[in-house]
Every structure is written in structure tokens, then in C-alpha cells.
Design a protein around this motif. Structure first.
Motif, PDB file in Angstrom:
ATOM      1  N   ASN A  68      44.221 -25.614 -49.576  1.00  0.00           N
ATOM      2  CA  ASN A  68      43.174 -26.149 -48.716  1.00  0.00           C
ATOM      3  C   ASN A  68      42.220 -25.037 -48.308  1.00  0.00           C
ATOM      4  N   THR A  69      40.926 -25.339 -48.334  1.00  0.00           N
ATOM      5  CA  THR A  69      39.922 -24.375 -47.900  1.00  0.00           C
ATOM      6  C   THR A  69      39.902 -24.311 -46.372  1.00  0.00           C
ATOM      7  N   ALA A  70      39.401 -23.210 -45.841  1.00  0.00           N
ATOM      8  CA  ALA A  70      39.277 -23.060 -44.387  1.00  0.00           C
ATOM      9  C   ALA A  70      38.165 -23.955 -43.842  1.00  0.00           C
ATOM     10  N   ALA A  71      37.149 -24.207 -44.668  1.00  0.00           N
ATOM     11  CA  ALA A  71      36.024 -25.076 -44.300  1.00  0.00           C
ATOM     12  C   ALA A  71      35.561 -25.783 -45.571  1.00  0.00           C
ATOM     13  N   PRO A  72      34.924 -26.952 -45.442  1.00  0.00           N
ATOM     14  CA  PRO A  72      34.444 -27.651 -46.642  1.00  0.00           C
ATOM     15  C   PRO A  72      33.457 -26.811 -47.448  1.00  0.00           C
ATOM     16  N   VAL A  73      33.557 -26.901 -48.766  1.00  0.00           N
ATOM     17  CA  VAL A  73      32.671 -26.185 -49.679  1.00  0.00           C
ATOM     18  C   VAL A  73      31.690 -27.210 -50.241  1.00  0.00           C
ATOM     19  N   GLU A  74      30.401 -27.080 -49.906  1.00  0.00           N
ATOM     20  CA  GLU A  74      29.381 -28.053 -50.307  1.00  0.00           C
ATOM     21  C   GLU A  74      29.092 -28.004 -51.801  1.00  0.00           C
ATOM     22  N   ASP A  75      28.943 -26.811 -52.376  1.00  0.00           N
ATOM     23  CA  ASP A  75      28.630 -26.647 -53.792  1.00  0.00           C
ATOM     24  C   ASP A  75      29.881 -26.188 -54.533  1.00  0.00           C
ATOM     25  N   PHE A  76      30.194 -26.853 -55.649  1.00  0.00           N
ATOM     26  CA  PHE A  76      31.308 -26.371 -56.468  1.00  0.00           C
ATOM     27  C   PHE A  76      31.075 -24.896 -56.754  1.00  0.00           C
ATOM     28  N   SER A  77      32.101 -24.069 -56.548  1.00  0.00           N
ATOM     29  CA  SER A  77      31.928 -22.626 -56.649  1.00  0.00           C
ATOM     30  C   SER A  77      33.059 -21.980 -57.428  1.00  0.00           C
ATOM     31  N   ILE A  78      32.679 -20.964 -58.200  1.00  0.00           N
ATOM     32  CA  ILE A  78      33.639 -20.138 -58.927  1.00  0.00           C
ATOM     33  C   ILE A  78      33.313 -18.687 -58.607  1.00  0.00           C
ATOM     34  N   THR A  79      34.347 -17.897 -58.361  1.00  0.00           N
ATOM     35  CA  THR A  79      34.149 -16.478 -58.125  1.00  0.00           C
ATOM     36  C   THR A  79      35.408 -15.735 -58.562  1.00  0.00           C
ATOM     37  N   PHE A  80      35.319 -14.419 -58.550  1.00  0.00           N
ATOM     38  CA  PHE A  80      36.464 -13.568 -58.862  1.00  0.00           C
ATOM     39  C   PHE A  80      36.796 -12.727 -57.639  1.00  0.00           C
ATOM     40  N   LYS A  81      38.085 -12.513 -57.408  1.00  0.00           N
ATOM     41  CA  LYS A  81      38.568 -11.645 -56.348  1.00  0.00           C
ATOM     42  C   LYS A  81      39.294 -10.489 -57.022  1.00  0.00           C
ATOM     43  N   PRO A  82      38.839  -9.243 -56.805  1.00  0.00           N
ATOM     44  CA  PRO A  82      39.506  -8.102 -57.446  1.00  0.00           C
ATOM     45  C   PRO A  82      40.992  -8.042 -57.104  1.00  0.00           C
ATOM     46  N   ALA A  83      41.779  -7.657 -58.096  1.00  0.00           N
ATOM     47  CA  ALA A  83      43.217  -7.489 -57.933  1.00  0.00           C
ATOM     48  C   ALA A  83      43.654  -6.301 -58.788  1.00  0.00           C
ATOM     49  N   ALA A  84      44.863  -5.829 -58.556  1.00  0.00           N
ATOM     50  CA  ALA A  84      45.385  -4.712 -59.343  1.00  0.00           C
ATOM     51  C   ALA A  84      45.408  -5.113 -60.820  1.00  0.00           C
ATOM     52  N   ASP A  85      44.815  -4.285 -61.676  1.00  0.00           N
ATOM     53  CA  ASP A  85      44.777  -4.515 -63.125  1.00  0.00           C
ATOM     54  C   ASP A  85      44.098  -5.821 -63.526  1.00  0.00           C
ATOM     55  N   GLY A  86      43.107  -6.264 -62.767  1.00  0.00           N
ATOM     56  CA  GLY A  86      42.385  -7.476 -63.134  1.00  0.00           C
ATOM     57  C   GLY A  86      41.702  -8.133 -61.963  1.00  0.00           C
ATOM     58  N   SER A  87      41.671  -9.459 -61.994  1.00  0.00           N
ATOM     59  CA  SER A  87      41.030 -10.256 -60.944  1.00  0.00           C
ATOM     60  C   SER A  87      41.749 -11.579 -60.808  1.00  0.00           C
ATOM     61  N   ASP A  88      41.519 -12.227 -59.674  1.00  0.00           N
ATOM     62  CA  ASP A  88      41.964 -13.600 -59.495  1.00  0.00           C
ATOM     63  C   ASP A  88      40.732 -14.484 -59.586  1.00  0.00           C
ATOM     64  N   LEU A  89      40.807 -15.512 -60.410  1.00  0.00           N
ATOM     65  CA  LEU A  89      39.743 -16.482 -60.568  1.00  0.00           C
ATOM     66  C   LEU A  89      39.916 -17.541 -59.484  1.00  0.00           C
ATOM     67  N   LEU A  90      38.879 -17.752 -58.677  1.00  0.00           N
ATOM     68  CA  LEU A  90      38.907 -18.757 -57.621  1.00  0.00           C
ATOM     69  C   LEU A  90      37.915 -19.856 -57.954  1.00  0.00           C
ATOM     70  N   MET A  91      38.353 -21.105 -57.859  1.00  0.00           N
ATOM     71  CA  MET A  91      37.473 -22.265 -58.049  1.00  0.00           C
ATOM     72  C   MET A  91      37.703 -23.193 -56.876  1.00  0.00           C
ATOM     73  N   GLY A  92      36.604 -23.621 -56.223  1.00  0.00           N
ATOM     74  CA  GLY A  92      36.775 -24.493 -55.074  1.00  0.00           C
ATOM     75  C   GLY A  92      35.612 -25.427 -54.851  1.00  0.00           C
ATOM     76  N   TRP A  93      35.942 -26.561 -54.222  1.00  0.00           N
ATOM     77  CA  TRP A  93      34.934 -27.558 -53.883  1.00  0.00           C
ATOM     78  C   TRP A  93      35.531 -28.470 -52.834  1.00  0.00           C
ATOM     79  N   ASP A  94      34.696 -28.923 -51.936  1.00  0.00           N
ATOM     80  CA  ASP A  94      35.110 -29.818 -50.865  1.00  0.00           C
ATOM     81  C   ASP A  94      36.170 -29.113 -50.015  1.00  0.00           C
ATOM     82  N   ASP A  95      37.390 -29.610 -49.984  1.00  0.00           N
ATOM     83  CA  ASP A  95      38.427 -28.989 -49.158  1.00  0.00           C
ATOM     84  C   ASP A  95      39.559 -28.401 -50.002  1.00  0.00           C
TER      85      ASP A  95
END
Length: 177
Positions: free
Chosen positions: A139-166
Motif C-alpha cells: 500500500n502506498t502512503a498516499a494515492p498516486v495520481e499518475d502511474f509511475s515507475i522509478t528505480f531506488k538504488p540498492a547494493a549491486d543494482g536497483s529496486d524497480l518500483l511501480m505504483g498507481w492509486d494506492d
């Protein structure tokens, strides 16, 4: 002759001004995100379109549960890996692929498919799946109006985040050894 020239100039100015209007801009604009290694070399890039919530019920309604989704709007989402990676623990070679998902209330199935340059999921071909893997929804902390994709840096790579609505998901991408 002066009257003709004045009319011609006025017509050209009017046509030029009218031609510069941008009508019917895409309601789900295209976006891209990239993640890099610690040495600044690219690891992965995603190109996708961002639909809006617009007071709609998203998951289970607009995006049905248990059906292949293009993971955004318009063309199927495209993911490029620039080196061998572990995508949620499964090794994938460098290349460009389509990224589909099958949302469910408690988990999403993530699909990396070899067919690219396709509109939506209408011509999705399961026989071209490179991999299928599942991750839990959160669950998101707040509603996400636009479908969104981003990367979060992690050791030896990244975490792919995809979210929309809640709802959002997180998929680890690591450099393969």
C-alpha cells in the motif's frame, strides 16, 4: 499588387500561427527512467506511458485483476538491460524487452517478453515470455495520481518500483555475477 502582397502575408501569418497549436496532446504522456551502476554505467532503462487516475477505481476495475496488462498506457512498456542482471533472482541477458504485468490484489506477476514495439497487450504472445516472476503488492502512503515507475538504488543494482492509486510493487534488479 500591394493589396495582394498584404493579403498573402496576412494569410501566411494566420496559417503559421494556426499550425503551431498543439491539439489533442496525449492524455497519458510517455516517460523514461534509467538506473546506473556505481561507476555511472547504465544498468536498466524503462520507457512507458503514464495514465492518470482521474477519480477512477484502478485495480480490479480499469486494470482488471488476473489479466495481462501493458503496464501503463499506449504501447507496451519497454525495458532495456545493458548488462546481465538478476531480475527478482532470475538471470536475464542484455537486450530490450516488453514488460507486462498481471495485477492481483495481493501480488503482481511480472512478465519480461521478447516481443517489442507492440501496442498495448492486444498482441501479447505468452510463448515469447522470457520470464515470469511474482512480487507482493504494497500500500502506498498516499494515492498516486499518475502511474509511475522509478528505480531506488540498492547494493549491486536497483529496486524497480511501480505504483498507481494506492498500490505499488518492488522488484530487485542486481548485477549478475
Amino acid at each position: 499588387m500591394k493589396l495582394f502582397n498584404a493579403f498573402l502575408i496576412l494569410s501566411l501569418v494566420t496559417l503559421t500561427t494556426t499550425a503551431q497549436e498543439f491539439k489533442d496532446l496525449d492524455k497519458s504522456p510517455m516517460d523514461a527512467v534509467i538506473t546506473r551502476n556505481q561507476d555511472n554505467s547504465p544498468l536498466a532503462r524503462i520507457i512507458y506511458s503514464r495514465p492518470k487516475k482521474n477519480n477512477r477505481e484502478i485495480f480490479g476495475q480499469l486494470v482488471p485483476y488476473n489479466k495481462v496488462w501493458r503496464t501503463g498506457a499506449n504501447e507496451a512498456t519497454e525495458i532495456t538491460f545493458y548488462e546481465d542482471v538478476l531480475f527478482n533472482g532470475v538471470e536475464i541477458e542484455p537486450g530490450t524487452y516488453s514488460l507486462y504485468t498481471i495485477p492481483d490484489k495481493d501480488k503482481w506477476t511480472i512478465i519480461v517478453n521478447e516481443q517489442i514495439n507492440v501496442w498495448g497487450a492486444y498482441s501479447y504472445d505468452e510463448s515469447l515470455d522470457l520470464l515470469r516472476t511474482s512480487v507482493p503488492t504494497r500500500n502506498t502512503a498516499a494515492p498516486v495520481e499518475d502511474f509511475s515507475i522509478t528505480f531506488k538504488p540498492a547494493a549491486d543494482g536497483s529496486d524497480l518500483l511501480m505504483g498507481w492509486d494506492d498500490t505499488f510493487i518492488e522488484v530487485p534488479i542486481r548485477k549478475a555475477e
